[in-house]
Each structure stands twice: as structure tokens, then as C-alpha cells.
Scaffold this active site. Structure first.
Site, PDB file in Angstrom:
ATOM      1  N   ASP A   1      -8.312  -5.550  -6.124  1.00 61.96           N
ATOM      2  CA  ASP A   1      -8.119  -4.298  -5.374  1.00 61.96           C
ATOM      3  C   ASP A   1      -9.013  -3.224  -5.980  1.00 61.96           C
ATOM      4  O   ASP A   1      -9.003  -2.987  -7.188  1.00 61.96           O
ATOM      5  CB  ASP A   1      -6.652  -3.879  -5.458  1.00 61.96           C
ATOM      6  CG  ASP A   1      -6.258  -2.860  -4.397  1.00 61.96           C
ATOM      7  OD1 ASP A   1      -7.063  -1.957  -4.100  1.00 61.96           O
ATOM      8  OD2 ASP A   1      -5.125  -2.952  -3.890  1.00 61.96           O
TER       9      ASP A   1
ATOM     10  N   SER B   1       0.840  -1.190   0.000  1.00 64.02           N
ATOM     11  CA  SER B   1       0.000   0.000   0.000  1.00 64.02           C
ATOM     12  C   SER B   1       0.883   1.252   0.000  1.00 64.02           C
ATOM     13  O   SER B   1       1.730   1.414  -0.870  1.00 64.02           O
ATOM     14  CB  SER B   1      -0.962  -0.065   1.195  1.00 64.02           C
ATOM     15  OG  SER B   1      -1.997   0.868   1.085  1.00 64.02           O
TER      16      SER B   1
ATOM     17  N   HIS C   1      -7.709  -5.242  -1.552  1.00 56.43           N
ATOM     18  CA  HIS C   1      -6.475  -4.574  -1.149  1.00 56.43           C
ATOM     19  C   HIS C   1      -5.795  -5.309   0.001  1.00 56.43           C
ATOM     20  O   HIS C   1      -4.561  -5.334   0.090  1.00 56.43           O
ATOM     21  CB  HIS C   1      -6.783  -3.129  -0.742  1.00 56.43           C
ATOM     22  CG  HIS C   1      -5.559  -2.315  -0.468  1.00 56.43           C
ATOM     23  ND1 HIS C   1      -4.624  -2.013  -1.430  1.00 56.43           N
ATOM     24  CD2 HIS C   1      -5.100  -1.750   0.686  1.00 56.43           C
ATOM     25  CE1 HIS C   1      -3.653  -1.294  -0.916  1.00 56.43           C
ATOM     26  NE2 HIS C   1      -3.912  -1.127   0.375  1.00 56.43           N
TER      27      HIS C   1
END
Length: 340
Positions: A286, A133, A315
Site C-alpha cells: 500500500d 480504507s 491499497h
């Protein structure tokens, strides 16, 4: 699985000039070191932290049973500015506390991390910079800014810039928090609890995929129902400071590795500057760091491979230890990357 803890340390940065033109006064960076730098200085692995997390959230990746072995590597985990461990709105001196905290970019974070390596690790060339991330965004910024120093880059469920739909997602969760009347533009007298709960519930719908909820994969996390999962997300966010969350959110929303004097907004040129051997690992489901955006970016890097994680965990497929099969895929790919 044994978890390596490491010792949290601080490096003082003094008055730190920011990309915005502001000065972050009396700044410091918190980090954890696990393992020792060797005499050649070629065994350093840097793992920047992700949104809403600290170095503790990275620890499930580390251990002798996998490629990130502290007996072999010196693993350094710097905390994001604004995450509550490094300097943040919740712990800054009064003149920059709470709503006074200046905007800090991911570029600023990487510059601070570079100072950390210079000061504490003999400016060693990282054998690998990796992250999930926002950690992956920082890894790509490292590869772009320091192509002669970084040997390998691994970006998991991340992109080199915050693409437009990702920005819209962030505006939505931000609005959920700041609509709480207790917010007071960041100068609240108590945490805006209603806003934090709303923020968490909206965010949870984006963090996992549609299939994750349809197929009740939350049972694998120990939750009997969707309300139980949402309650967990609420409790997690109630334990955090609202200003901290939004400070790091703004760093994320404005992220773009080309927004500096070297590239002047030319994203293709910035991506082309990442000459290290690079592994891009988006998740197929995602919802905001999409596999399409990540794959396009990989085509602009001269030495990159895009290897999607095929998973229904969205995600969170990239979250260290969240879904063990996905984490196993990440560690296996990391091991191959480190072999070359």
C-alpha cells in the site's frame, strides 16, 4: 457468488452539530441492513463505507459462504456523509449545497452512526466494526470512542489517522481536479470533466503497487492494457460529483481518532483506548496507508494483532471482491476474529 442486496433506508438526523462548530442542517444518513438483530442484540456487524464507494461496494463481502452470514448476523452498512447517498453537496438543501457544504469529520460520521444504532437497533453493542480504507478508519474511531460497546474491530488497509505522506497524496489528486477552470470553487455549472479525468488518472497510479503494473496484473481485472484501466478509472470518476469527492477527501485528510475533547490530539492515548480485540490488516505494498504506519499504531493498542496482506495489489488488495485471493484472506481472518 450470490450477492445480498438489502434495502436502502434513511434516518433523519435533523440539524446536526459538527466538530467544526458548523451545523449540518436537515441531515440524513443512508444505510443498508442485511439480516435481523437477534433478541440478545449481540449479532450486529457494522461496516462503514470507503472513499469513492457506497454500500454497494461492500456487498461482495456478505454471504452465507463466508463469516458475514446474514442468517447469523445483522449487518448494517452506513454510507459516508458526502458520498452521494447520505446527505452530500450534490443533494443537500440549497443553503448547504455544492460549495456551501460544511466540513464533516470522520468523528462526525461515527457520531451519526451511533445515533443510527440508538434509534433503529436498540443501541446494540456491535460484535464487530470493520471496514476497508476510510471504512477501517471509522472502525478504529468506533473502537476508540466506544470501548465498552464495541466487541471487535477489523481495519483493512487503513490507519487511525491520515499520516503526513497520505495527506500529500490527497493534496496532489485534489489539485488535479481543482485546476480545471470549470471548477469555480465548487460552484460549477457543469461537472469539471477534465479535472475528474485528471483526478482519476493520478489516483490510479497510487491505488495499485508498482509490481501490479510491472507484472501486468490488470489483466486479471479484464483490462488488456494500462490505457484501458485508466479509461475505466476515468469513467468511474465521471459518474461521481466533484464536490462529493472532495468533501469526503477532506474528511479523510483531516482524520485522526485523537482529535476530539477526549484525547486532545494524543494519538497514543487514543490508540490505547481501543481495548476491543482488534485486527489490523495493512497491505505490504500500500502506497499511502502504509504497513509501517499501521504496524506502529497496532503496537499502541492493548489487544491488537497486525496481520499484513502480502499482495502486489497495493491499497486495492483490501477492496471487497477486487482480487479474490486477497478477499479470501480477509474473510478467513474475519472468521477467526469472530470466533474469539
Amino acid at each position: 457468488m450470490s450477492v445480498y442486496q438489502g434495502l436502502e433506508q434513511i434516518i433523519q438526523l435533523g440539524n446536526m452539530p459538527l466538530q467544526s462548530g458548523d451545523i449540518l442542517r436537515d441531515a440524513w444518513l443512508s444505510y443498508v441492513q442485511i439480516g435481523e438483530l437477534n433478541a440478545a442484540g449481540d449479532n450486529l456487524i457494522l461496516i462503514p463505507t470507503y472513499y469513492g464507494g457506497t454500500h454497494e461496494g461492500v456487498l461482495p463481502l456478505i454471504g452465507a459462504q463466508g463469516p458475514l452470514d446474514p442468517d447469523r448476523y445483522c449487518i448494517v452498512i452506513p454510507n459516508l456523509i458526502g458520498n452521494g447517498r447520505s446527505i452530500s453537496p450534490s443533494n443537500a438543501p440549497n443553503n448547504q449545497a455544492r460549495g456551501h457544504f460544511p466540513h464533516v469529520s470522520l468523528y462526525d460520521n461515527v457520531i451519526a452512526q451511533k445515533r443510527l444504532l440508538e434509534s433503529r437497533f436498540a443501541d446494540a453493542s456491535p460484535a464487530l466494526v470493520m471496514g476497508w480504507s476510510m471504512g477501517g478508519m471509522q472502525a478504529l474511531q468506533w473502537g476508540c470512542l466506544y470501548p465498552q460497546q464495541v466487541k471487535r474491530v477489523m481495519s483493512i488497509c487503513a490507519t487511525a489517522r491520515c499520516w503526513p505522506h497520505n495527506q500529500v497524496f490527497l493534496e496532489g489528486v485534489k489539485a488535479a481536479l481543482t485546476c480545471d477552470p470549470a471548477w469555480h470553487d465548487g460552484f460549477y455549472h457543469h461537472q469539471p470533466t477534465a479535472g475528474l479525468k485528471a483526478f482519476a488518472r493520478v489516483y490510479a497510479g497510487w491505488a495499485y503497487s508498482q509490481a501490479f503494473f510491472r507484472d501486468e496484473l490488470y489483466h486479471q481485472l479484464g483490462f488488456e492494457s494500462i490505457p484501458a484501466l485508466l479509461k475505466y478509472w476515468e469513467d468511474d470518476h465521471l459518474a461521481q460529483d466533484a464536490n462529493n469527492l472532495l468533501t469526503v477527501l477532506e474528511s479523510w485528510k483531516a482524520a485522526d481518532i485523537s482529535l476530539n475533547d477526549s484525547f486532545n490530539g494524543d494519538i497514543a492515548a487514543a490508540l490505547g483506548a481501543i481495548t476491543a480485540k482488534t485486527l489490523i490488516m495493512p497491505c505490504s505494498t500500500d502506497l499511502y496507508f502504509t504497513d509501517q504506519d499501521a504496524a506502529w499504531e497496532a503496537t499502541k493498542m492493548p489487544n491488537a494483532e497486525c496481520m499484513p496482506i502480502v499482495s502486489d495489489w497495493g491499497h486495492c488488495a483490501g477492496a471487497p471482491g477486487r482480487n479474490p485471493p486477497d478477499t479470501a484472506k480477509i474473510l478467513a481472518a474475519c472468521a477467526k476474529l469472530l470466533e474469539h
